[in-house]
Design a protein around this motif. Structure first.
Motif, mmCIF file in Angstrom:
data_model
loop_
_atom_site.group_PDB
_atom_site.id
_atom_site.type_symbol
_atom_site.label_atom_id
_atom_site.label_comp_id
_atom_site.label_asym_id
_atom_site.label_seq_id
_atom_site.Cartn_x
_atom_site.Cartn_y
_atom_site.Cartn_z
ATOM 1 N N ASP A 73 0.837 -1.207 0.000
ATOM 2 C CA ASP A 73 0.000 0.000 0.000
ATOM 3 C C ASP A 73 0.870 1.254 0.000
ATOM 4 O OD1 ASP A 73 -2.383 -1.336 -0.110
ATOM 5 O OD2 ASP A 73 -2.900 -1.057 2.009
ATOM 6 N N SER A 80 -6.652 3.326 0.973
ATOM 7 C CA SER A 80 -7.847 2.558 1.323
ATOM 8 C C SER A 80 -7.554 1.600 2.473
ATOM 9 C CB SER A 80 -8.343 1.771 0.116
ATOM 10 O OG SER A 80 -9.378 0.881 0.479
ATOM 11 N N SER A 81 -8.557 1.423 3.332
ATOM 12 C CA SER A 81 -8.451 0.446 4.415
ATOM 13 C C SER A 81 -9.376 -0.740 4.184
ATOM 14 C CB SER A 81 -8.776 1.108 5.755
ATOM 15 O OG SER A 81 -10.102 1.648 5.730
ATOM 16 N N SER A 82 -9.890 -0.887 2.971
ATOM 17 C CA SER A 82 -10.823 -1.958 2.649
ATOM 18 C C SER A 82 -10.146 -3.320 2.788
ATOM 19 C CB SER A 82 -11.339 -1.787 1.216
ATOM 20 O OG SER A 82 -12.046 -2.930 0.800
ATOM 21 N N ASP A 83 -10.919 -4.282 3.233
ATOM 22 C CA ASP A 83 -10.417 -5.650 3.330
ATOM 23 C C ASP A 83 -10.384 -6.343 1.974
ATOM 24 O OD1 ASP A 83 -10.092 -5.459 6.069
ATOM 25 O OD2 ASP A 83 -12.120 -6.193 6.510
ATOM 26 N N ASP A 84 -11.030 -5.748 0.971
ATOM 27 C CA ASP A 84 -11.036 -6.334 -0.378
ATOM 28 C C ASP A 84 -9.751 -5.930 -1.096
ATOM 29 O OD1 ASP A 84 -11.522 -7.388 -2.842
ATOM 30 O OD2 ASP A 84 -13.285 -6.152 -3.286
ATOM 31 N N LEU A 85 -8.772 -6.819 -1.043
ATOM 32 C CA LEU A 85 -7.466 -6.511 -1.613
ATOM 33 C C LEU A 85 -7.474 -6.503 -3.134
ATOM 34 C CD1 LEU A 85 -5.167 -8.591 0.787
ATOM 35 C CD2 LEU A 85 -5.885 -6.196 0.976
ATOM 36 N N THR A 86 -8.500 -7.055 -3.747
ATOM 37 C CA THR A 86 -8.543 -7.087 -5.210
ATOM 38 C C THR A 86 -8.682 -5.681 -5.803
ATOM 39 O OG1 THR A 86 -10.945 -7.426 -5.282
ATOM 40 C CG2 THR A 86 -9.554 -9.390 -5.192
ATOM 41 N N ASP A 87 -9.072 -4.690 -4.986
ATOM 42 C CA ASP A 87 -9.182 -3.315 -5.465
ATOM 43 C C ASP A 87 -7.844 -2.598 -5.475
ATOM 44 O OD1 ASP A 87 -11.893 -3.535 -5.842
ATOM 45 O OD2 ASP A 87 -12.399 -2.802 -3.831
ATOM 46 N N ARG A 88 -6.829 -3.180 -4.871
ATOM 47 C CA ARG A 88 -5.532 -2.524 -4.792
ATOM 48 C C ARG A 88 -4.852 -2.554 -6.165
ATOM 49 N NH1 ARG A 88 -7.373 -2.588 0.143
ATOM 50 N NH2 ARG A 88 -5.897 -2.372 1.891
#
Length: 477
Positions: A73, A80-88
């Motif tokens: 990151d 982002s702090s989202s748990d959905d890592l596919t958005d990284r």
């Protein structure tokens, strides 16, 4: 200027040392035997492997807690702090690295979005819980020698050195430094160890190179030697080992040609877009291909073993020239529409030599089958070339379609079990004729010729069914 190379340390099992004593160029360990998706049946058969990203704080033996998510990151300026890592933005690079290996052999990598944070290198993959291959990261030695390391099956976990600040953030060639490092580590995770070559550049060498993108030819031999080629994943994992599961090459029109496995030609260099690699893994493996003819045609088929000649040796050992073109003595067979009737067999040449089926007249329309097989427990890349031309002659008995009816046509009849007794009668009736356009000017066979013809027929009537035809580190300047 530093040479961008990395050096890898892996766990070595006793079985891998035994395998490495046999020169196969790539250095194999044991393949995966148990995965989150089930039990692998045997070496040379395909497997499904899941991969996941360990959450920050996951314990890495001897290293402490993983920080790979926050590290990437930071490199990519993600807030982002989202748990959905596919958005990284960095997730795509990881996914591409796994998918590249999936394209080249009998492994199907699937991302597992869940990871329960259990200790790395000590947990088996569980569907919906954590992946077979898990990615973590920790400070190892900073911007110096170590970039990453991995463990072998049935662990396969990969640890990045998160002390590298500029190496992984280099965006050149779609972050090639990051992707080649990860693809190298994935090679270890699937059971390949280091190999060294003084005249070829391979992904599984101890030092990274950015002169290529992803696995090279001998690396591809490695994954296919352990898990078969990508066609082994078809038909629900049954592959194309029989006529019932043959790879369909479609309808072949007159004047068409087709190549299978052609990307393995040339040197060890493999472009990132190349995917056409096929092989025979061992003496029990066979590849069936089907094709359909919509009109009477003449078939030509060529089977060429591939793999290249290059220097190779285990890490730190001596090197010798290795001929990957001649690992297995391949044969080429043609079967009729039922998939069982053998029409032609080419198995005269030895290992490393081409096999040919030349001018095979196929008068019956429909589906036919070609089989490639080996006789040795060694992986052999190959190229299969098929060509189809129209059977343009309308002169009955002209089986080789050269415009006349002569002894060569009798040999063609004898060698091809697709021809019938009625076809032989046509040959007898038209023996000595040049073409339909010159029937009137061609004399009838003499009585002596007819007597000789009858004798030849009696002597040769029975025709044969077959005819011969560890840690990954930077190098110094």
């Amino acid at each position: 200027m530093p040479h961008l190379s990395v050096f890898l340390v892996c766990t070595v099992s006793s079985s891998s040392l035994w395998l490495a004593s046999y020169a196969v160029a790539y250095v194999p360990d044991d393949p995966w035997s148990v995965t989150a998706s089930g039990v692998a049946s045997a070496p040379g058969t395909p497997v499904t492997l899941t991969w996941s990203i360990a959450p920050d704080g996951t314990n890495i033996p001897g290293e402490g807690g993983s920080n790979v998510v926050s590290y990437f990151d930071d490199l990519f300026n993600v807030t982002s702090s989202s748990d959905d890592l596919t958005d990284r933005p960095w997730f795509t690079l990881l996914e591409q690295s796994f998918e590249r290996w999936s394209e080249l052999g009998g492994i199907e990598f699937i991302y597992e979005p869940n990871d329960n944070g259990s200790q790395l290198q000590n947990s088996n993959g569980v569907l919906g819980t954590l992946g077979d291959v898990r990615l973590g990261g920790t400070f190892v030695d900073g911007a110096s020698s170590t970039l990453a390391y991995a463990t072998l099956p049935n662990s396969g976990d990969i640890v990045f050195d998160t002390g590298e600040t500029s190496f992984y953030s280099n965006s050149s060639n779609n972050y090639l430094q990051l992707r080649n490092t990860l693809m190298h580590e994935i090679g270890h995770a699937i059971g390949l160890q280091h190999v060294e070559s003084s005249n070829s550049a391979l992904l599984l060498e101890p030092f990274i190179s950015t002169a290529f993108d992803g696995p090279q030819l001998d690396d591809i031999r490695g994954i296919q030697g352990l898990y078969g080629d990508s066609l082994e994943k078809t038909n629900g994992g049954l592959g194309n080992n029989s006529a019932n599961t043959a790879t369909d090459l479609g309808t072949r029109a007159a004047g068409s040609s087709l190549s299978v496995g052609g990307d393995a030609t040339g040197t060890q260099f493999v472009a990132a877009t190349e995917t056409d690699f096929v092989s025979i893994t061992d003496a029990d493996d066979a590849d069936f291909f089907s094709f359909t003819l919509s009109s009477p045609s003449i078939l030509g088929a060529t089977l060429t073993p591939l793999g290249g000649v290059f220097n190779q040796g285990v890490e730190g050992g001596s090197q010798s020239s290795f001929d990957a073109n001649s690992r297995n003595d391949l044969s080429l067979a043609l079967f009729g529409p039922d998939g069982n009737t053998l029409l032609e067999l080419a198995d005269l040449s030895g290992a490393g030599q081409t096999e040919l089926l030349s001018e095979i007249r196929l008068s019956t329309v429909g589906e036919y089958f070609v089989r490639v097989a080996g006789d040795t427990d060694a992986v052999q890349l190959y190229e299969l070339d098929l060509s189809v031309v129209a059977a343009t002659t309308s002169l009955a008995g002209d089986f080789d379609a050269d415009g006349d009816v002569d002894g060569q046509d009798f040999l063609a009849w004898q060698r091809n079990s697709a021809f019938t007794v009625a076809d032989l009668a046509n040959w007898q009736d038209h023996f000595g004729l040049a073409s339909l356009g010159s029937l009137a000017s061609v004399p009838e066979p003499t009585a002596g010729n007819l007597f000789g013809l009858a004798t030849l027929t009696l002597l040769l009537y029975r025709r044969p069914r077959e005819c011969g035809v560890s840690k990954y580190q930077r190098d110094q300047d």
